[in-house]
Design an enzyme around this catalytic site. Structure first.
Site, PDB file in Angstrom:
ATOM      1  N   HIS A  17      -2.656   6.040   4.545  1.00 22.09           N
ATOM      2  CA  HIS A  17      -1.227   6.136   4.839  1.00 22.09           C
ATOM      3  C   HIS A  17      -0.729   7.491   4.323  1.00 22.09           C
ATOM      4  CE1 HIS A  17      -1.354   2.103   6.075  1.00 22.09           C
ATOM      5  NE2 HIS A  17      -0.639   1.501   5.145  1.00 22.09           N
TER       6      HIS A  17
ATOM      7  N   CYS B 232       0.814  -1.220   0.000  1.00 26.64           N
ATOM      8  CA  CYS B 232       0.000   0.000   0.000  1.00 26.64           C
ATOM      9  C   CYS B 232       0.853   1.279   0.000  1.00 26.64           C
ATOM     10  CB  CYS B 232      -0.951  -0.011   1.174  1.00 26.64           C
ATOM     11  SG  CYS B 232      -0.305  -0.793   2.645  1.00 26.64           S
TER      12      CYS B 232
END
Ligand SMILES: NC(=O)c1ccc[n+]([C@@H]2O[C@H](COP(=O)([O-])OP(=O)(O)OC[C@H]3O[C@@H](n4cnc5c(N)ncnc54)[C@H](OP(=O)(O)O)[C@@H]3O)[C@@H](O)[C@H]2O)c1
Length: 360
Positions: free
Chosen positions: A270, A154
């Site tokens: 994130h 990710c």
């Protein structure tokens, strides 16, 4: 919302995320459908109007997957075998939203049985014969209609999107990345743990037994300065993945990359602070113009943005705090935030599937 904001692949416009009737005619399996990523993928498929009777959900046990605030319930059945494709009769395409150990066994068995596989785990990403794809960057690798494609880590996917633009304009010589990774990066156990700890800290009465935490320490009100296990050299597994995967996705095997990954008490998205040494002098105006135009990116001029809370649930990688560094004319700093369950996982996998040509 524009095509660019929805993260669509140019040429695939006109259907959500490029998902057309050709794609909707496929029988799709989601293995690991009850996890953070599998659930998001099921939601995206429904939003892309994939017929629900052609979505097969598998996990460890029988159950129901409740989506769209409980309005849609999909049956979940147990995966009987990780070594054979017996569970996948009639399946055209399988998304493996499973731990690496399962993907490592199941992906080859499915390919052997003629099922197309998009694997979201780290099991096969660095295998030279497996394309590791962020469609906006290296979607060309899908032209040969590979049967097995890996979806990146990710943080790698989120960092790679703006970095590909920087590389195209100025070249990249060195990178330093520091990531601030959300609890949900550790799956549904990460989300449950953060919620439980926050509730406990507020003094509210406990609801049931504490979940088994995937973190090495309490996360609420804390920062854990290494994501995943740390090896004998002091580097974490996540840091190693980011370095190797960025080189592979960007096609720069010699790129110098240094990273530090931290787990932060954020539910979703994130964030990555990125410092680059470029191959040519920085032109900030040109960079801003190209970032604003690039598919899958959203530029913010907010001097204190982008931030995870506001970016959660959105498709693009948000980029801001773009500035020249202090290490000469080839120095660049910026900040990127992406919903890692979407662009770092489920959405990117759906885009890969959308961009795959029909098998010959
Ligand atoms: N979370 C992220 O942000 C993210 C981003 C990129 C990639 N990934 C990768 O995507 C994969 C899934 O991550 P996640 O966050 O969704 O994890 P998760 O929330 O823990 O979900 C794991 C899923 O795998 C299933 N599963 C586990 N063991 C199984 C078994 N033996 N047989 C069948 N199903 C099994 C679980 O089923 P049960 O519910 O029945 O246990 C669950 O559906 C991982 O490889 C992860 O590294 C995650």
């Amino acid at each position: 919302m524009s095509t660019k904001e929805r993260g669509m692949i140019p040429g695939n416009e006109g259907a959500p995320w490029g998902w057309t009737d050709r794609h909707r005619s496929q029988h799709v399996a989601i293995v690991g459908a009850t996890g953070a990523v599998g659930r998001e993928l099921a939601q995206l498929l429904l939003a892309a109007e994939h017929p629900r009777e052609r979505i097969d959900c598998l996990a460890r046990r029988f159950g129901k997957l409740e989506l769209a605030l409980g309005r849609v319930k999909l049956d979940v059945r147990p995966l009987e075998s990780t070594r054979e494709a017996t569970d996948f009769e009639g399946t055209d395409l399988a998304f493996l939203c499973t731990p690496s150990g399962i993907s490592r066994e199941l992906a080859p068995a499915l390919c052997e049985a003629g099922v197309r596989v998009i694997d979201l785990s780290s099991a096969l990403r660095m295998r030279p014969d497996v394309p590791l794809v962020v469609p906006e960057i290296n979607g060309g690798e899908l032209r040969g209609a590979p049967r097995l494609v890996a979806n990146p880590n990710c943080t790698s996917a989120i960092a790679a999107l703006p970095l590909a633009v920087v590389q195209r304009l100025f070249g990249l010589e060195e990178l330093i990345l520091v990531s601030y990774q959300a609890a949900s990066g550790a799956g549904s156990a990460g989300i449950e743990t953060l919620h439980y700890e926050a509730r406990e800290a507020s003094g509210a009465p406990a609801q049931g037994a504490p979940p088994q935490s995937p973190f090495v320490a309490r996360l609420h009100q804390n920062v854990i300065p290494a994501v995943a296990d740390v090896g004998p050299d002091g580097t974490s597994g996540e840091e190693q993945k980011i370095c190797e995967e960025l080189r592979k996705i960007l096609g720069l095997p010699g790129l110098v990359v240094e990273s530090t990954t931290a787990r932060v008490p954020v539910e979703r998205c994130h964030s990555v602070a990125i410092h680059c040494r470029l191959g040519a002098d920085l032109d900030l105006d040109r960079l801003r113009a190209e970032l604003a135009r690039a598919p899958g990116l959203a530029l913010t001029e907010d001097p204190h943005g982008p931030r995870p809370l506001e970016c959660a649930g959105s498709d693009p990688v948000h980029v801001g705090r773009i500035r020249a560094g202090t290490r000469g004319k080839r120095s660049l700093c910026f900040f990127a935030v992406g919903d890692q369950i979407r662009k770092g996982a489920a959405l990117n996998a759906l885009q890969i599937a959308a961009a795959l040509p029909a098998e010959r």
